[in-house]
Enzyme design. Sequence first.
Site, mmCIF file in Angstrom:
data_model
loop_
_atom_site.group_PDB
_atom_site.id
_atom_site.type_symbol
_atom_site.label_atom_id
_atom_site.label_comp_id
_atom_site.label_asym_id
_atom_site.label_seq_id
_atom_site.Cartn_x
_atom_site.Cartn_y
_atom_site.Cartn_z
ATOM 1 N N ASN A 1 0.832 -1.204 0.000
ATOM 2 C CA ASN A 1 0.000 0.000 0.000
ATOM 3 C C ASN A 1 0.869 1.258 0.000
ATOM 4 O O ASN A 1 1.918 1.320 0.651
ATOM 5 C CB ASN A 1 -1.017 0.013 1.146
ATOM 6 N N GLU B 1 -3.138 -4.491 -3.058
ATOM 7 C CA GLU B 1 -3.671 -5.401 -4.086
ATOM 8 C C GLU B 1 -3.712 -4.715 -5.445
ATOM 9 O O GLU B 1 -3.357 -5.295 -6.472
ATOM 10 C CB GLU B 1 -5.094 -5.852 -3.728
ATOM 11 N N CYS C 1 -10.707 -3.010 -4.236
ATOM 12 C CA CYS C 1 -9.737 -4.043 -4.643
ATOM 13 C C CYS C 1 -10.456 -5.298 -5.119
ATOM 14 O O CYS C 1 -10.034 -5.939 -6.083
ATOM 15 C CB CYS C 1 -8.788 -4.377 -3.493
ATOM 16 N N CYS D 1 -4.218 0.840 -2.395
ATOM 17 C CA CYS D 1 -4.048 -0.421 -1.662
ATOM 18 C C CYS D 1 -3.009 -1.313 -2.346
ATOM 19 O O CYS D 1 -2.806 -1.250 -3.560
ATOM 20 C CB CYS D 1 -5.365 -1.185 -1.617
ATOM 21 N N GLU E 1 0.431 5.236 0.604
ATOM 22 C CA GLU E 1 -0.498 6.262 1.086
ATOM 23 C C GLU E 1 -0.083 7.657 0.624
ATOM 24 O O GLU E 1 1.013 7.854 0.080
ATOM 25 C CB GLU E 1 -0.582 6.189 2.618
ATOM 26 N N ASN E 2 -0.975 8.601 0.859
ATOM 27 C CA ASN E 2 -0.738 9.982 0.442
ATOM 28 C C ASN E 2 -1.399 10.905 1.448
ATOM 29 O O ASN E 2 -2.445 10.562 2.012
ATOM 30 C CB ASN E 2 -1.343 10.192 -0.957
ATOM 31 N N TYR F 1 -5.535 11.730 1.405
ATOM 32 C CA TYR F 1 -5.820 10.306 1.632
ATOM 33 C C TYR F 1 -6.331 9.505 0.424
ATOM 34 O O TYR F 1 -5.814 8.431 0.145
ATOM 35 C CB TYR F 1 -6.791 10.129 2.814
ATOM 36 N N CYS G 1 -10.535 -4.434 0.538
ATOM 37 C CA CYS G 1 -11.609 -3.446 0.427
ATOM 38 C C CYS G 1 -12.422 -3.707 -0.836
ATOM 39 O O CYS G 1 -11.998 -4.439 -1.741
ATOM 40 C CB CYS G 1 -11.040 -2.033 0.431
HETATM 41 N N1 THU Z 1 -5.262 -1.345 2.536
HETATM 42 C C1 THU Z 1 -4.720 -2.180 1.602
HETATM 43 O O1 THU Z 1 -3.613 -1.962 1.109
HETATM 44 N N2 THU Z 1 -5.440 -3.263 1.238
HETATM 45 C C2 THU Z 1 -6.653 -3.590 1.749
HETATM 46 O O2 THU Z 1 -7.217 -4.592 1.339
HETATM 47 C C3 THU Z 1 -7.264 -2.782 2.787
HETATM 48 C C4 THU Z 1 -6.560 -1.533 3.135
HETATM 49 C C5 THU Z 1 -4.482 -0.182 2.952
HETATM 50 C C6 THU Z 1 -5.001 1.137 2.492
HETATM 51 C C7 THU Z 1 -4.403 2.060 3.533
HETATM 52 O O3 THU Z 1 -3.093 2.394 3.138
HETATM 53 C C8 THU Z 1 -4.332 1.213 4.787
HETATM 54 O O4 THU Z 1 -4.430 -0.138 4.362
HETATM 55 C C9 THU Z 1 -5.421 1.511 5.801
HETATM 56 O O5 THU Z 1 -6.655 1.457 5.220
#
Ligand code: THU
Length: 162
Positions: free
Chosen positions: A61, A74, A114, A72, A63-64, A67, A111
């Site tokens: 993952n 995946e 994904c 993610c 992030e930024n 947000y 999520c």
């Molecule tokens: N996240 C993922 O990378 N995959 C998922 O299936 C659920 C959430 C990440 C997104 C964010 O960077 C962090 O987990 C918290 O939500």
Amino acid sequence: MQEKKIQLSFISAHISELSENEQQLVENAKSALKTAYAPYSGFLVGSSVLLENGEIINGSNQENVAYPSGLCAERVALFYAGARYPDIKVKTIAVSVLSKNFEVNDVISPCGACRQVMAEYEDKQDQSIKVILHSPTDEVLIANTVEDLLPFMFKSPLLKKH
Ligand code: THU
């Protein structure tokens, strides 16, 4: 009016019950989470995609500070696989998780966005993608098709005029 039921199927197992190749894929996902850029959530996710040509593509993952601009693990892995090997089918995706802030005792649950992206690749290649979700306690949940993770998925025929 009629109530209808659907059945979903998944396998719950310990990592040691997986084949050697699948254990290796999960290990890859575990390593990939170390590359997560997650300064805001502290939630580290690693993803490893096995292609039919034997290539393994890892993602984590990203992030930024704005947000929603982050992505993610995946989707990072699947989009890279799609961009690098557009015509090669995806066999399996393994996903692993760790938090810097608390103990995670359960498998990661991808999520909805994904799951939708996994569904698109499954639909595109007309072949099931196996999804292996891994917990830091080494439990795994396996779905043999994305359909079991995303019932009533939005599919391309729904866009076409009949
Ligand atoms: N996240 C993922 O990378 N995959 C998922 O299936 C659920 C959430 C990440 C997104 C964010 O960077 C962090 O987990 C918290 O939500």
